[in-house]
Scaffold this motif. Sequence first.
Motif, PDB file in Angstrom:
ATOM      1  N   GLY A 191     -19.150   6.843 -45.128  1.00 49.89           N
ATOM      2  CA  GLY A 191     -19.942   5.766 -45.701  1.00 49.89           C
ATOM      3  C   GLY A 191     -20.152   4.649 -44.699  1.00 49.89           C
ATOM      4  N   SER A 192     -20.542   3.486 -45.218  1.00 49.61           N
ATOM      5  CA  SER A 192     -20.817   2.351 -44.342  1.00 49.61           C
ATOM      6  C   SER A 192     -19.675   1.356 -44.407  1.00 49.61           C
ATOM      7  CB  SER A 192     -22.131   1.679 -44.729  1.00 49.61           C
ATOM      8  OG  SER A 192     -22.069   1.219 -46.059  1.00 49.61           O
ATOM      9  N   MET A 193     -19.504   0.601 -43.342  1.00 50.66           N
ATOM     10  CA  MET A 193     -18.465  -0.420 -43.187  1.00 50.66           C
ATOM     11  C   MET A 193     -17.082   0.196 -43.420  1.00 50.66           C
ATOM     12  SD  MET A 193     -20.387  -2.689 -42.221  1.00 50.66           S
ATOM     13  CE  MET A 193     -22.104  -3.165 -42.333  1.00 50.66           C
ATOM     14  N   VAL A 194     -16.590   0.857 -42.381  1.00 44.10           N
ATOM     15  CA  VAL A 194     -15.367   1.648 -42.515  1.00 44.10           C
ATOM     16  C   VAL A 194     -14.439   1.454 -41.315  1.00 44.10           C
ATOM     17  CG1 VAL A 194     -16.286   3.491 -43.973  1.00 44.10           C
ATOM     18  CG2 VAL A 194     -16.601   3.602 -41.495  1.00 44.10           C
ATOM     19  N   TYR A 195     -13.167   1.637 -41.608  1.00 43.51           N
ATOM     20  CA  TYR A 195     -12.174   1.876 -40.565  1.00 43.51           C
ATOM     21  C   TYR A 195     -12.054   3.397 -40.433  1.00 43.51           C
ATOM     22  CZ  TYR A 195     -10.734  -2.974 -41.302  1.00 43.51           C
ATOM     23  OH  TYR A 195     -10.708  -4.336 -41.405  1.00 43.51           O
ATOM     24  N   ASP A 196     -11.909   3.848 -39.217  1.00 43.91           N
ATOM     25  CA  ASP A 196     -11.785   5.292 -38.970  1.00 43.91           C
ATOM     26  C   ASP A 196     -10.600   5.509 -38.036  1.00 43.91           C
ATOM     27  OD1 ASP A 196     -12.113   7.980 -38.686  1.00 43.91           O
ATOM     28  OD2 ASP A 196     -14.080   7.862 -37.740  1.00 43.91           O
ATOM     29  N   PRO A 197      -9.505   6.107 -38.555  1.00 45.24           N
ATOM     30  CA  PRO A 197      -9.305   6.599 -39.924  1.00 45.24           C
ATOM     31  C   PRO A 197      -9.017   5.451 -40.900  1.00 45.24           C
ATOM     32  CG  PRO A 197      -7.271   6.880 -38.684  1.00 45.24           C
ATOM     33  CD  PRO A 197      -8.305   6.333 -37.708  1.00 45.24           C
ATOM     34  N   MET A 206     -14.782  -2.527 -47.014  1.00 46.14           N
ATOM     35  CA  MET A 206     -14.211  -2.232 -45.681  1.00 46.14           C
ATOM     36  C   MET A 206     -12.737  -2.585 -45.693  1.00 46.14           C
ATOM     37  SD  MET A 206     -15.655  -2.964 -41.907  1.00 46.14           S
ATOM     38  CE  MET A 206     -14.688  -2.491 -40.454  1.00 46.14           C
ATOM     39  N   VAL A 207     -11.934  -1.578 -46.014  1.00 49.02           N
ATOM     40  CA  VAL A 207     -10.484  -1.739 -46.165  1.00 49.02           C
ATOM     41  C   VAL A 207      -9.800  -0.492 -45.597  1.00 49.02           C
ATOM     42  CG1 VAL A 207     -10.563  -3.242 -48.196  1.00 49.02           C
ATOM     43  CG2 VAL A 207     -10.624  -0.756 -48.506  1.00 49.02           C
ATOM     44  N   MET A 208      -8.520  -0.639 -45.298  1.00 50.01           N
ATOM     45  CA  MET A 208      -7.732   0.539 -44.920  1.00 50.01           C
ATOM     46  C   MET A 208      -6.289   0.336 -45.339  1.00 50.01           C
ATOM     47  SD  MET A 208      -6.925   0.628 -40.820  1.00 50.01           S
ATOM     48  CE  MET A 208      -5.894   2.097 -41.019  1.00 50.01           C
ATOM     49  N   LEU A 209      -5.540   1.426 -45.317  1.00 53.82           N
ATOM     50  CA  LEU A 209      -4.127   1.402 -45.684  1.00 53.82           C
ATOM     51  C   LEU A 209      -3.295   1.952 -44.544  1.00 53.82           C
ATOM     52  CD1 LEU A 209      -4.170   2.895 -49.290  1.00 53.82           C
ATOM     53  CD2 LEU A 209      -3.683   0.524 -48.657  1.00 53.82           C
ATOM     54  N   ILE A 210      -2.172   1.296 -44.311  1.00 54.00           N
ATOM     55  CA  ILE A 210      -1.171   1.835 -43.395  1.00 54.00           C
ATOM     56  C   ILE A 210       0.149   1.885 -44.150  1.00 54.00           C
ATOM     57  CG2 ILE A 210       0.088   1.511 -41.232  1.00 54.00           C
ATOM     58  CD1 ILE A 210      -2.416   0.159 -40.107  1.00 54.00           C
ATOM     59  N   GLU A 211       0.709   3.064 -44.262  1.00 59.11           N
ATOM     60  CA  GLU A 211       2.031   3.220 -44.862  1.00 59.11           C
ATOM     61  C   GLU A 211       3.033   3.395 -43.731  1.00 59.11           C
ATOM     62  OE1 GLU A 211       1.319   6.370 -47.999  1.00 59.11           O
ATOM     63  OE2 GLU A 211       2.598   4.958 -49.067  1.00 59.11           O
ATOM     64  N   VAL A 212       4.030   2.538 -43.734  1.00 57.59           N
ATOM     65  CA  VAL A 212       5.074   2.573 -42.708  1.00 57.59           C
ATOM     66  C   VAL A 212       6.329   3.132 -43.355  1.00 57.59           C
ATOM     67  CG1 VAL A 212       6.421   1.222 -41.074  1.00 57.59           C
ATOM     68  CG2 VAL A 212       4.031   0.614 -41.528  1.00 57.59           C
ATOM     69  N   ARG A 219     -15.361  -2.369 -54.939  1.00 57.16           N
ATOM     70  CA  ARG A 219     -15.547  -1.292 -53.946  1.00 57.16           C
ATOM     71  C   ARG A 219     -14.313  -1.138 -53.064  1.00 57.16           C
ATOM     72  NH1 ARG A 219     -21.353  -1.046 -51.287  1.00 57.16           N
ATOM     73  NH2 ARG A 219     -20.449   0.946 -50.672  1.00 57.16           N
ATOM     74  N   ALA A 220     -13.613  -2.244 -52.814  1.00 61.64           N
ATOM     75  CA  ALA A 220     -12.372  -2.156 -52.040  1.00 61.64           C
ATOM     76  C   ALA A 220     -11.315  -1.401 -52.841  1.00 61.64           C
ATOM     77  CB  ALA A 220     -11.884  -3.561 -51.684  1.00 61.64           C
ATOM     78  N   GLU A 221     -11.202  -1.717 -54.123  1.00 61.38           N
ATOM     79  CA  GLU A 221     -10.211  -1.057 -54.980  1.00 61.38           C
ATOM     80  C   GLU A 221     -10.495   0.450 -55.067  1.00 61.38           C
ATOM     81  OE1 GLU A 221     -10.196  -2.316 -59.094  1.00 61.38           O
ATOM     82  OE2 GLU A 221      -8.048  -1.901 -59.206  1.00 61.38           O
ATOM     83  N   GLU A 222     -11.763   0.808 -55.226  1.00 64.70           N
ATOM     84  CA  GLU A 222     -12.119   2.233 -55.321  1.00 64.70           C
ATOM     85  C   GLU A 222     -11.714   2.994 -54.064  1.00 64.70           C
ATOM     86  OE1 GLU A 222     -16.035   1.660 -58.216  1.00 64.70           O
ATOM     87  OE2 GLU A 222     -16.300   2.076 -56.089  1.00 64.70           O
ATOM     88  N   ARG A 223     -11.989   2.393 -52.927  1.00 64.28           N
ATOM     89  CA  ARG A 223     -11.639   3.099 -51.682  1.00 64.28           C
ATOM     90  C   ARG A 223     -10.127   3.166 -51.503  1.00 64.28           C
ATOM     91  NH1 ARG A 223     -16.008   1.282 -47.023  1.00 64.28           N
ATOM     92  NH2 ARG A 223     -17.658   2.736 -47.616  1.00 64.28           N
ATOM     93  N   LEU A 224      -9.419   2.080 -51.813  1.00 65.33           N
ATOM     94  CA  LEU A 224      -7.956   2.097 -51.639  1.00 65.33           C
ATOM     95  C   LEU A 224      -7.323   3.144 -52.567  1.00 65.33           C
ATOM     96  CD1 LEU A 224      -7.280  -1.738 -51.351  1.00 65.33           C
ATOM     97  CD2 LEU A 224      -7.083  -0.043 -49.527  1.00 65.33           C
ATOM     98  N   GLN A 225      -7.810   3.229 -53.782  1.00 70.03           N
ATOM     99  CA  GLN A 225      -7.293   4.257 -54.701  1.00 70.03           C
ATOM    100  C   GLN A 225      -7.545   5.648 -54.139  1.00 70.03           C
ATOM    101  OE1 GLN A 225      -9.047   3.358 -58.495  1.00 70.03           O
ATOM    102  NE2 GLN A 225      -7.482   1.847 -59.004  1.00 70.03           N
TER     103      GLN A 225
END
Length: 114
Positions: A8-14, A80-86, A103-109
């Motif tokens: 999609g648009s406005m993304v962190y990769d990964p 435009m969000v991302m998750l890092i699990e440590v 839209r942030a919540e949908e992507r994080l889920q």
Amino acid sequence: MLNRNANGSMVYDPPYLNVQVGDSVSFLATRPGHNAVSIDGMVPHGATPINGKLNEEITVTFEVEGLYGIKCTPHYAMGMVMLIEVGEQKASADDLPQGLPKRAEERLQAYLER
Ligand SMILES: [Cu+2]
């Protein structure tokens, strides 16, 4: 940090990383106009919030276990969000704070379900 990829648009990769305590992650300004900042309520206890400026390439070393939510300030509402699990503990959708942009919540889920 990208304007667009196959997801999609406005993304962190990964958009999701699982790393170990002591690992470092670099946020690359591959496209201009993005940054990496901690989402309120998504910084583990005792960890330092991430606070990158626009177009700034930062490297963050994670010293505290837990779930880190990261957003791009100008594109947060666009998801435009991302998750890092440590560490090893696996987070779930219940660990997301209330009041996130839709839209942030949908992507994080979606990232947590993968
Ligand atoms: Cu952005």
